[in-house]
Scaffold this active site. Structure first.
Site, PDB file in Angstrom:
ATOM      1  CG  ASP A   1       9.369   8.352  -9.742  1.00  0.00           C
ATOM      2  OD1 ASP A   1       8.770   7.358  -9.304  1.00  0.00           O
ATOM      3  OD2 ASP A   1       8.970   9.511  -9.574  1.00  0.00           O
TER       4      ASP A   1
ATOM      5  NE  ARG B   1       6.130  -2.465   6.405  1.00  0.00           N
ATOM      6  CZ  ARG B   1       7.354  -1.940   6.288  1.00  0.00           C
ATOM      7  NH1 ARG B   1       8.189  -1.992   7.304  1.00  0.00           N
ATOM      8  NH2 ARG B   1       7.721  -1.369   5.170  1.00  0.00           N
TER       9      ARG B   1
ATOM     10  NE  ARG C   1      -0.787  10.672  -2.963  1.00  0.00           N
ATOM     11  CZ  ARG C   1      -0.750  11.073  -4.233  1.00  0.00           C
ATOM     12  NH1 ARG C   1      -1.740  11.766  -4.763  1.00  0.00           N
ATOM     13  NH2 ARG C   1       0.302  10.782  -4.993  1.00  0.00           N
TER      14      ARG C   1
ATOM     15  CB  CYS D   1      -0.935   0.000   1.203  1.00  0.00           C
ATOM     16  SG  CYS D   1      -2.411  -0.972   0.931  1.00  0.00           S
TER      17      CYS D   1
ATOM     18  CB  ILE E   1       0.759   5.844  -6.207  1.00  0.00           C
ATOM     19  CG1 ILE E   1      -0.032   6.291  -7.445  1.00  0.00           C
ATOM     20  CG2 ILE E   1       1.214   4.398  -6.345  1.00  0.00           C
ATOM     21  CD1 ILE E   1       0.807   6.380  -8.697  1.00  0.00           C
TER      22      ILE E   1
ATOM     23  CE  LYS F   1       4.143   5.605 -14.321  1.00  0.00           C
ATOM     24  NZ  LYS F   1       2.921   5.265 -13.533  1.00  0.00           N
TER      25      LYS F   1
ATOM     26  CE1 TYR G   1       3.114  18.263 -11.787  1.00  0.00           C
ATOM     27  CE2 TYR G   1       2.189  20.333 -12.596  1.00  0.00           C
ATOM     28  CZ  TYR G   1       2.171  18.941 -12.540  1.00  0.00           C
ATOM     29  OH  TYR G   1       1.219  18.248 -13.243  1.00  0.00           O
TER      30      TYR G   1
END
Length: 325
Positions: A176, A42, A22, A16, A19, A96, A232
């Site tokens: 990433d 966990r 959410r 979990c 991502i 990914k 960003y």
């Protein structure tokens, strides 16, 4: 149309991550064709309001009711646990990058083929209809022959302790983020092969940025920029002989945002609004439909294979330099 309960694809979650909590789980709640049956993590106790079995990793893979596993473990664990899931006869959606090299991806795809199950790398953003709309404009000749593509995806550094800052766990900007511009290129461009040149900036062994250019066999110029540690940015532009198309918030389009596609032809600017949608939910629905209705796993696997090989070429084509802080 929602499927009856016995037709829904039964999903288990392995890890979990942020991502998963959410994005994936809220999207899964809205899918008529899927239902959450088990979680191995966990962090599972933090998923208030869910009804599922809390299991260990091996228990989840052995669970007879679970058909599809969503895997969002740190990157260096993807191959090990994807192969274990495939060997257990489960279909897999893996975050990914699917693997840290094309060779790793090939081993996983070979296992999926031998077991007759689907292995899908989560390129969720491509399920947003804005990208099909862009492809439609290109195919209709709206901007003429494609000359170049510029793709940018960058954001501030992840929080301290995040595995993406640890090269030993498969962290770094390349692993990433590289799938985003590369899959955009495969979606929009015509060339079958690419020649890459560029720079990869590293800090103490961690890749923090990669900037470069590729020339395709169709003569298209593909420029990419991916980075941690900056303002960003998330957009791509496709430039043709007659005009250009730009999509902002291309890779992280919020589910409640009606996004714009901007088309410029000469001095004329036109904007198209694409209705808001959750690309995670659309991705889950697509995968579940393929699993339930017997889609072409081989074709999907080949696209995954091509993307992994292109990522290897991108990394090898960029010269590594130490980033000056």
């Amino acid at each position: 149309m929602a499927l009856t309960a016995d037709k829904r694809v039964r999903v288990g979650i392995l890890g979990c991550s942020d991502i998963a909590c959410r994005k994936f789980i809220p999207a899964l709640r809205g899918c008529g064709g899927a239902v959450l049956k088990g979680v191995a993590s966990r962090a599972a106790a933090s998923l208030a309001g869910e009804t599922y079995a809390v299991l260990g990793y091996e228990e989840l893979l052995a669970h007879e009711e679970i058909e599809l596993v969503y895997l969002s473990l740190p990157n260096h664990l993807h191959e090990e646990w994807t192969v274990r899931a495939l060997q257990s006869g489960k279909h897999v959606i893996c975050e990914k990058p699917l693997g840290l090299s094309a060779a790793s991806v090939e081993r996983m795809l070979r296992c999926a083929g031998e077991r007759g199950v689907l292995l899908y790398e989560n390129l969720m953003y491509l399920h947003h209809p804005q990208h099909a709309a862009v492809k439609g404009l290109i195919d209709a000749g709206r901007i003429g022959r494609i000359r170049s593509l510029r793709s940018v995806f960058a954001f501030p550094f992840p929080a301290a302790g995040n595995f993406r800052l640890d090269p030993e766990r498969g962290g770094g900007a390349f692993h990433d983020l590289a799938r985003y511009p590369l899959s955009t290129a495969l979606h929009c461009l015509q060339g079958d092969s690419y020649r890459f040149r560029g720079f990869a900036l590293d800090r103490s062994g961690l890749n923090v940025a990669m900037h470069g250019t590729a020339l395709t066999s169709a003569g298209e110029v593909f420029t990419f920029s991916i980075a941690f540690g900056q303002q960003y940015e998330s957009y791509y532009e496709i430039i043709g002989e007659l005009g250009k198309i730009r999509v902002d918030r291309a890779y992280t389009t919020p589910a409640d945002l009606a996004n714009l596609i901007r088309v410029t032809c000469g001095e004329r600017d036109t904007s198209f609004t694409v209705p808001a949608c959750d690309h995670f939910r659309l991705m889950i629905e697509h995968v579940c439909a393929v699993v339930r209705n017997g889609g072409d796993f081989g074709e999907m696997h080949q696209r995954t294979r091509r993307l992994a090989r292109l990522a290897d070429q991108m990394e090898k084509g960029c010269r590594h330099e130490e980033d000056r802080q």
